[in-house]
Design an enzyme around this catalytic site. Sequence first.
Site, PDB file in Angstrom:
ATOM      1  N   SER A 121       4.184  -7.020   0.213  1.00 41.12           N
ATOM      2  CA  SER A 121       3.386  -7.233   1.409  1.00 41.12           C
ATOM      3  C   SER A 121       3.250  -8.732   1.703  1.00 41.12           C
ATOM      4  CB  SER A 121       2.029  -6.536   1.251  1.00 41.12           C
ATOM      5  OG  SER A 121       1.402  -6.342   2.488  1.00 41.12           O
ATOM      6  N   ASP A 145       8.054  -3.366   0.211  1.00 39.12           N
ATOM      7  CA  ASP A 145       7.381  -2.713   1.334  1.00 39.12           C
ATOM      8  C   ASP A 145       6.869  -3.690   2.390  1.00 39.12           C
ATOM      9  OD1 ASP A 145       7.048   0.146   1.943  1.00 39.12           O
ATOM     10  OD2 ASP A 145       4.988  -0.440   2.365  1.00 39.12           O
ATOM     11  N   HIS A 273       2.164   2.072   0.160  1.00 45.21           N
ATOM     12  CA  HIS A 273       2.429   0.645   0.323  1.00 45.21           C
ATOM     13  C   HIS A 273       2.369  -0.106  -1.000  1.00 45.21           C
ATOM     14  CE1 HIS A 273       2.690  -3.190   2.308  1.00 45.21           C
ATOM     15  NE2 HIS A 273       1.454  -3.533   2.022  1.00 45.21           N
TER      16      HIS A 273
END
Length: 302
Positions: A121, A145, A273
């Site tokens: 992220s 992700d 996630h």
Amino acid sequence: MSDDPTEFEFLAEEAAEVGAPADLPSVSRVGVTTPSGEVSTLLWGESPVLTLLHGGGLNAHTWDATLLALGRPALAVDLPGHGDSAWRDDFDYSPRTNAAALATVLDALAPGTRQTVVGQSLGGVTAIALAESRPDLVERLVIVDVSPGLRAEDAAQVTNFLSGPLVFSSREEIVELALAAGIGSSRRALTRGVVLNTRIRDDGTVVFKHHLGSPPPGATLDVDFHDLWPTLENSEIPVLLVRGTQGFLSPPTVDEFRTRVPRATIVEIEAGHNVQEQQPAALAAAIATFLAVPGGLRLEDV
């Protein structure tokens, strides 16, 4: 810097969950003074060859289980404004600002060593920004992700959660809110994460360690990363993109990544996630395979 003697109390439990040896590696807190203030890190073993960067609102402990499964020397970083690292008055936690602080950390703790930089992220786009500004520090990239093509609406699950309450009556309240928001799938793993990512104040209320829930008036965290595309497109650094099948990357976003970065290998893992928390052993296996193949991972190796 953390002075909590119970900070590493979950390692044995997590090692058992991922099938890692019961003989735990040495892990220590190490701080470095940077332009962003003090940056706190977790040094796993000695002479790290992996540097791991967490997502927004998390901290270095998000990688504990993954690193236990990998069993390699590593540096897990509390990004500025997170964990035990200092908060910035200007609330600038953008990828390039984070990367400048990270470069100082690596120059201090892994001098002369090019790293496999693993970022999830916000940590993933920070890793790309580091490859842009200091390619001499980056041997390979593992991006978990996230993509420069990520849209703001794709990240709404986390941004909505972070814009919620700032003070909680208990850690259990945070766990319940996170489960209701679809963040995480294991109550036990979420509970560990909340313990390591919060402080209990003198009045008994609980607050997060990170700064993202308490921005100065008018400050926001930008989630437009499109200007990082040229770094991936023009570099020869091997790239592994890990997509959580229930994460933030839609099939069109992954297709764009595949088209713009054709040298990259793309692996999907059944997770949301936070792949490193939900499927740490699978993520560790993907990283280990990527490290074992000269020049990067080939599709037939997956």
